[in-house]
Design a protein around this motif. Structure first.
Motif, short mmCIF file in Angstrom:
data_model
loop_
_atom_site.label_atom_id
_atom_site.label_comp_id
_atom_site.label_asym_id
_atom_site.label_seq_id
_atom_site.Cartn_x
_atom_site.Cartn_y
_atom_site.Cartn_z
N GLN A 146 119.32 46.01 -40.34
CA GLN A 146 118.93 47.55 -40.86
C GLN A 146 120.13 48.23 -40.67
O GLN A 146 120.44 49.09 -41.59
CB GLN A 146 117.78 47.71 -39.87
CG GLN A 146 117.49 49.27 -40.19
CD GLN A 146 115.79 49.65 -40.00
OE1 GLN A 146 115.68 49.05 -38.61
NE2 GLN A 146 115.33 50.57 -40.49
N GLU A 175 121.98 50.04 -43.83
CA GLU A 175 122.24 51.80 -43.93
C GLU A 175 123.62 52.08 -43.84
O GLU A 175 123.77 53.23 -44.16
CB GLU A 175 121.44 52.26 -43.00
CG GLU A 175 119.93 52.25 -42.69
CD GLU A 175 119.17 52.70 -41.64
OE1 GLU A 175 119.81 52.95 -40.52
OE2 GLU A 175 117.85 52.59 -41.54
N TYR A 179 113.03 55.28 -46.73
CA TYR A 179 111.90 54.49 -46.48
C TYR A 179 110.70 55.39 -46.90
O TYR A 179 110.56 56.39 -46.14
CB TYR A 179 111.52 53.84 -45.19
CG TYR A 179 112.73 53.10 -44.67
CD1 TYR A 179 112.95 51.75 -44.96
CD2 TYR A 179 113.70 53.87 -44.01
CE1 TYR A 179 114.22 51.21 -44.51
CE2 TYR A 179 115.11 53.02 -43.57
CZ TYR A 179 115.11 51.70 -43.69
OH TYR A 179 116.28 51.19 -43.25
N HIS A 196 106.37 55.66 -47.78
CA HIS A 196 105.05 55.06 -47.75
C HIS A 196 104.26 56.22 -48.59
O HIS A 196 103.79 57.30 -48.13
CB HIS A 196 104.50 55.07 -46.32
CG HIS A 196 103.42 54.06 -46.21
ND1 HIS A 196 103.01 53.39 -45.10
CD2 HIS A 196 102.49 53.65 -47.15
CE1 HIS A 196 101.90 52.62 -45.41
NE2 HIS A 196 101.72 52.79 -46.75
N ILE A 225 111.29 50.45 -50.00
CA ILE A 225 112.57 50.79 -49.54
C ILE A 225 113.60 51.31 -50.83
O ILE A 225 113.62 50.65 -51.56
CB ILE A 225 113.36 49.76 -48.77
CG1 ILE A 225 112.42 49.12 -47.54
CG2 ILE A 225 114.61 49.85 -48.43
CD1 ILE A 225 113.17 48.08 -46.88
N HIS A 245 111.99 45.53 -44.13
CA HIS A 245 110.66 46.33 -44.54
C HIS A 245 109.48 45.94 -43.58
O HIS A 245 108.76 46.92 -43.52
CB HIS A 245 110.43 45.53 -45.95
CG HIS A 245 109.28 45.99 -46.75
ND1 HIS A 245 109.55 46.93 -47.92
CD2 HIS A 245 107.85 45.97 -46.66
CE1 HIS A 245 108.40 47.36 -48.50
NE2 HIS A 245 107.25 46.67 -47.99
N GLU A 278 109.96 48.46 -40.61
CA GLU A 278 109.24 49.69 -40.86
C GLU A 278 107.83 50.08 -41.19
O GLU A 278 107.20 50.81 -40.64
CB GLU A 278 110.14 50.28 -42.14
CG GLU A 278 111.59 50.57 -41.68
CD GLU A 278 111.88 51.64 -40.79
OE1 GLU A 278 111.40 52.66 -40.72
OE2 GLU A 278 112.77 51.37 -39.85
N LYS A 331 106.23 49.81 -37.80
CA LYS A 331 106.26 51.25 -37.08
C LYS A 331 105.24 52.17 -37.48
O LYS A 331 104.83 52.91 -36.82
CB LYS A 331 107.79 51.63 -37.36
CG LYS A 331 108.91 50.96 -36.62
CD LYS A 331 110.21 51.30 -37.00
CE LYS A 331 111.14 50.58 -36.23
NZ LYS A 331 112.66 51.06 -36.54
N TRP A 332 104.93 52.06 -39.07
CA TRP A 332 104.05 53.23 -39.75
C TRP A 332 102.83 52.97 -39.20
O TRP A 332 101.86 53.81 -38.79
CB TRP A 332 104.12 53.01 -41.27
CG TRP A 332 103.41 54.05 -41.82
CD1 TRP A 332 103.82 55.25 -42.28
CD2 TRP A 332 101.96 53.85 -42.15
NE1 TRP A 332 102.64 55.81 -42.90
CE2 TRP A 332 101.51 54.87 -42.98
CE3 TRP A 332 101.32 52.67 -41.93
CZ2 TRP A 332 100.39 54.97 -43.15
CZ3 TRP A 332 99.87 52.99 -42.50
CH2 TRP A 332 99.44 54.01 -43.15
#
Length: 416
Positions: A136, A140, A147, A149, A210, A249, A252, A255-256
């Motif tokens: 990651q 970046e 990112y 959603h 992404i 992917h 993240e 995490k969401w």
């Protein structure tokens, strides 16, 4: 029971019916609650659930105290009943219920963990966690990444852009593998394209994307119940292979899920290595056949379906599906394998090369065959794309490109 199941919602079943069965009649039965049916063939007494194989999890309830006479001389096929939410459904003595194993699934019970870091530490080794985070960081460091959603709202312009990119990524990925993918079949893809927008607005589906600048480079389609996220379909741009976009992917998206009180992450049906690695529990999908045990046609139909479904699972168990998909891909016209330049590194000193010998080449679709090589260069030299320039050496009998970053430069000869 799946609470607020997206696959039995009015919107999903309405849009699926409009796409696949047009004006055919649909049926609801009081003795089987939670699922609607249609008849695939007018003269055969079989009813199957709306959505068929495009559902990712169906739960239903039978009611013994209800009149079952409308089910006489009939058989009912219910797709995709996951083991982890299967109810103890019973049928009257005059009926029988067959459960046929189909597909393996994986889930992660997120409510078993305090947060993402707790899950991450308990699931992966220290070495793996370091690698994932470094992927990651590298992404970046090399690109302008965001990112997003999309759940509850999305503009039509963004939606169309994402779905067009999603299709291209899936096709490129599976053409590169020389495998067919049923999601790319015209009728199936049209269903996704025509249904997901409305489901996003109703918070029954989402697109997790992404972006590299304004370009989608990884996308997943997810469906949502009250507390389950169904990871339905995903792909990434294989030109970014070195950056391990699939792992980024998932990190993240997990995490969401933790931040939004999702209790179960369902990787859905079908085996892939990453599902086993990220999931903490394996389960089975079953197809259920409910039939009138006093009707000869219903018995024959149920037994024939059962044999056919068991044979399909035997093919999966023997790992023959990939071979079949490769053969289907071979038979499919107009498929183009990912074009990637074959280049070799050559000796080159940028500082000693006269400027007039270098032609600045715009970094656009005309040189897309170089994308993977360029992204590999950025990755290996930790260069940001904003500092990258592409040159071509003039008046050379060979085609030689020069990749120039802020701190590194390298020349490559185009072999083919």
């Amino acid at each position: 029971m799946i609470i607020n199941n997206p696959f039995t919602s009015k919107t999903f079943t309405k849009l699926w019916s409009a796409n696949f069965i047009k004006n055919q009649q649909t049926y609801n039965f009081d003795f089987i609650k939670g699922v609607s049916f249609f008849k695939p063939c007018k003269n055969i007494p079989l009813h199957t659930n709306l959505g068929q194989h495009l559902t990712k999890g169906i739960s239903y309830q039978t009611h013994l105290n209800t009149d079952w006479s409308p089910g006489k001389k009939k058989a009912f096929l219910i797709y995709d009943v996951p083991e982890y939410c299967e109810l103890q459904n019973e049928v009257p003595k005059s009926f029988k219920l067959k459960k046929i194993r189909q597909y393996t699934g994986f889930i992660t019970q997120l409510d078993n963990y305090k947060n993402f870091e707790d899950y991450f530490q308990k699931t992966f080794s220290k070495k793996s966690r370091y690698k994932f985070k470094s992927y990651q960081r590298n992404l970046e460091n090399c690109f302008d990444v965001k990112y997003v959603h999309y759940l509850g709202g999305i503009s039509k312009q963004d939606y169309n852009l994402i779905f067009d990119a999603f299709y291209d990524m899936l096709k490129k990925r599976f053409d590169d593998k020389s495998e067919a993918n049923n999601n790319l079949e015209e009728q199936e893809w049209n269903f996704y394209y025509n249904s997901v927008y409305e489901l996003i607005l109703e918070k029954k589906a989402s697109l997790f994307v992404i972006y590299q600048a304004e370009k989608p480079i990884a996308v997943s389609l997810n469906y949502l119940s009250s507390d389950i996220l169904f990871f339905a379909m995903t792909s990434f741009d294989i030109d970014y292979y070195k950056f391990n976009l699939g792992k980024i992917h998932l990190m993240e998206l997990f995490k969401w899920c933790f931040e939004n009180n999702i209790k179960t992450f369902d990787f859905s049906k079908g085996y892939y290595d990453y599902k086993e690695r990220w999931g903490d529990k394996q389960y089975q999908f079953y197809y259920h056949i409910i039939y009138d045990a006093k009707s000869a046609p219903s018995i024959l139909l149920a037994n024939g379906l059962s044999l056919f479904l068991r044979f399909k699972q035997y093919v999966r168990d023997k790992n023959l599906t990939q071979t079949i998909n490769k053969f289907k891909h071979y038979l499919t016209p107009n498929t183009t394998k990912q074009i990637e330049a074959e280049i070799k590194q050559v000796e080159f000193n940028f500082e000693e090369t006269p400027t007039e010998n270098l032609e600045n080449i715009p970094f656009n679709e005309n040189v897309s065959f170089l994308n993977k090589s360029i992204y590999d260069f950025l990755y290996l030299n930790n260069e940001h794309i904003s500092n990258f320039t592409l040159y071509k050496i003039k008046n050379s009998p060979k085609t030689i490109f020069v990749f120039k970053g802020k701190n590194a430069a390298q020349a490559y000869e185009l072999v083919s």
